[in-house]
Scaffold this motif. Structure first.
Motif, PDB file in Angstrom:
ATOM      1  N   LEU A 245       0.825  -1.240  -0.016  1.00 51.33           N
ATOM      2  CA  LEU A 245      -0.118   0.129  -0.250  1.00 51.33           C
ATOM      3  C   LEU A 245       0.864   1.278   0.015  1.00 51.33           C
ATOM      4  O   LEU A 245       1.580   1.374   0.783  1.00 51.33           O
ATOM      5  N   LEU A 246       0.783   2.044  -1.103  1.00 48.85           N
ATOM      6  CA  LEU A 246       1.568   3.194  -1.253  1.00 48.85           C
ATOM      7  C   LEU A 246       0.747   4.353  -1.071  1.00 48.85           C
ATOM      8  O   LEU A 246      -0.372   4.499  -1.819  1.00 48.85           O
ATOM      9  N   SER A 247       1.486   5.387  -0.712  1.00 45.76           N
ATOM     10  CA  SER A 247       0.699   6.553  -0.774  1.00 45.76           C
ATOM     11  C   SER A 247       1.667   7.832  -0.340  1.00 45.76           C
ATOM     12  O   SER A 247       2.652   7.904   0.108  1.00 45.76           O
ATOM     13  N   GLY A 248       0.788   9.118  -0.474  1.00 48.29           N
ATOM     14  CA  GLY A 248       1.731  10.414   0.122  1.00 48.29           C
ATOM     15  C   GLY A 248       1.799  10.338   1.535  1.00 48.29           C
ATOM     16  O   GLY A 248       1.225   9.355   2.216  1.00 48.29           O
ATOM     17  N   GLU A 249       2.545  11.156   1.909  1.00 54.63           N
ATOM     18  CA  GLU A 249       2.656  11.124   3.424  1.00 54.63           C
ATOM     19  C   GLU A 249       1.521  12.155   4.141  1.00 54.63           C
ATOM     20  O   GLU A 249       1.408  13.166   4.060  1.00 54.63           O
ATOM     21  N   MET A 250       0.801  11.409   5.036  1.00 56.18           N
ATOM     22  CA  MET A 250      -0.238  11.955   5.629  1.00 56.18           C
ATOM     23  C   MET A 250      -0.213  11.785   7.519  1.00 56.18           C
ATOM     24  O   MET A 250       0.043  10.452   7.663  1.00 56.18           O
ATOM     25  N   LYS A 251      -0.233  12.598   8.346  1.00 49.95           N
ATOM     26  CA  LYS A 251      -0.097  12.195   9.777  1.00 49.95           C
ATOM     27  C   LYS A 251      -1.465  12.245  10.584  1.00 49.95           C
ATOM     28  O   LYS A 251      -1.455  11.843  11.446  1.00 49.95           O
ATOM     29  N   SER A 252      -2.345  12.795   9.878  1.00 48.53           N
ATOM     30  CA  SER A 252      -3.727  12.956  10.484  1.00 48.53           C
ATOM     31  C   SER A 252      -4.266  11.680  11.262  1.00 48.53           C
ATOM     32  O   SER A 252      -4.190  10.385  10.576  1.00 48.53           O
TER      33      SER A 252
END
Ligand code: SAM
Ligand code: SF4
Length: 362
Positions: free
Chosen positions: A104-111
């Protein structure tokens, strides 16, 4: 008379000068390097090629890396999140077609919303697939608590490329702020390892301002970190990024050749790790991934992202496989791997042998 490259390959002692000689190898020496890498690959990982179904979960990213097409400041792409149903459908496809694992690949989010969603999806995928299935995450730098939550939910592997192990060069290709801090990235890799993930890292080859010395340092960095998995690809420009116009850079063919050399040296120095044949290789040479499999790599990542999102996950220009469906990718993958006498390990999660041995020593 025996060449110096041949001597280095026999003695297998690698520090900066030896690696530089291998990176400069040409003609017969280059052939020797590739032959040795292939021998070591067959001896340590056999002819098996493990499949990882690639799910590009979201292109929303809070970071602004100067090289990346989905960086926050690029306002010219349509941002998306796959729905839960789409992620589960792609995971089921991988499982029922005996892929053995997904990424699973994604941009970086920390919410918290993002963290919780990944956690929930990983749990659901784990329920569907049981324990004998690899779930890899590549969602950037996160807190220790987040990495732990995802691990407990059932993720077993994590990919976080260091991009370059040279702090000065790192600072040149990232904004100068706290969320793009080199030491934090290094620290994340240590945390992931401590938690118990199979840990993968890697670099881009051919970044503006990068030298062979940097690449030699990168290879030693990965060796020292004692990684389980590795993902390395050529840097390719994206027209909407600050690094698009840059001169101090190798041409695309040189970046491709150098990537193969780096992969070969890594296989020779880190014999039993898993090495992925990166998609970026195929954007320069239509048989790029097969060439990597032939000499060093043992992991192939067919794209399972629903086709109408693929164009929007453009990290670099001329990304390949953006029009094919998961079914097309399945047929193409089989043909491509058979072409280089690879043996697809259907249904096997393909844990890194290096990781299995590392764990057995604890
Ligand atoms: N956001 C996460 C992260 O940065 O670790 C994971 C996804 S990120 C898109 C995956 C990788 O894409 C990065 O680690 C980087 O090496 C690669 N990448 C980004 N832009 C690229 C480019 N222009 N050329 C080649 N690879 C690129
Ligand atoms: Fe975001 Fe990863 Fe791209 Fe950096 S490389 S902008 S963190 S998606």
């Amino acid at each position: 008379m025996e060449s110096i490259v041949s001597k280095i390959l026999q003695h297998q002692k690698f520090s900066i000068p030896e690696i530089l000689i291998l990176l400069n190898a040409e003609n017969e020496d280059e052939r020797l390097l590739y032959q040795k890498a292939r021998e070591i690959k067959l001896l340590n990982t056999g002819d098996k090629v493990y499949l990882r179904g690639l799910i590009e979960f979201s292109n929303v990213c809070d970071k602004d890396c100067f090289y990346c097409g989905i960086r926050k400041s690029n306002k010219r792409i349509k941002r998306y999140f796959l729905s839960d149903e789409e992620v589960i459908k792609a995971s089921r496809f991988a499982f029922s077609n005996k892929y053995g694992s997904i990424v699973l690949l994604s941009g970086e989010m920390k919410s918290e919303k993002f963290v919780e969603r990944i956690e929930r999806l990983v749990k659901q995928i784990r329920q569907i697939t049981g324990d004998e299935f690899g779930i890899t995450l590549s969602c950037g730098e996160q807190s220790k608590t987040t990495y732990l939550r995802w691990f407990k939910a059932g993720a077993t592997r994590y990919l976080l490329r260091i991009e370059t192990a040279n702090e000065n060069l790192y600072n040149k290709i990232h904004p100068n702020d706290r969320s793009h801090d080199f030491q934090s990235r290094v620290n994340s890799l240590a945390v992931l390892k401590k938690i118990g993930y199979q840990v993968g890292t890697g670099i881009m080859v051919g970044l503006p301002g990068q030298t062979l010395l940097h690449l030699a340092e990168d290879i030693l960095f990965m060796k020292k970190l004692d990684i389980d998995m590795c993902g390395i690809g050529p840097f390719i420009e994206h027209h909407e990024t600050p690094l698009f116009h840059h001169n101090n850079i190798w041409d695309l063919d040189s970046r491709f050749d150098l990537t193969l050399k780096v992969l070969a040296i890594i296989r020779i120095m880190m014999k039993n790790i898993n090495i992925a044949a990166s998609t970026a290789l195929q954007s320069i040479d239509k048989f790029g991934r097969e060439k990597a499999i032939q000499l060093a790599a043992n992991v192939f990542m067919p794209n399972l992202t629903p086709v109408h999102y693929r164009e929007d996950y453009s990290l670099y220009d001329n990304k390949s496989c953006v029009k094919e469906s998961p079914d097309d990718c399945q047929i193409c993958t089989t043909a491509r791997i058979e072409m280089v006498n690879g043996n697809i390990a259907f249904g096997e999660p393909g844990d890194s042998t290096h990781y299995i041995l590392r764990k057995s020593k604890v």
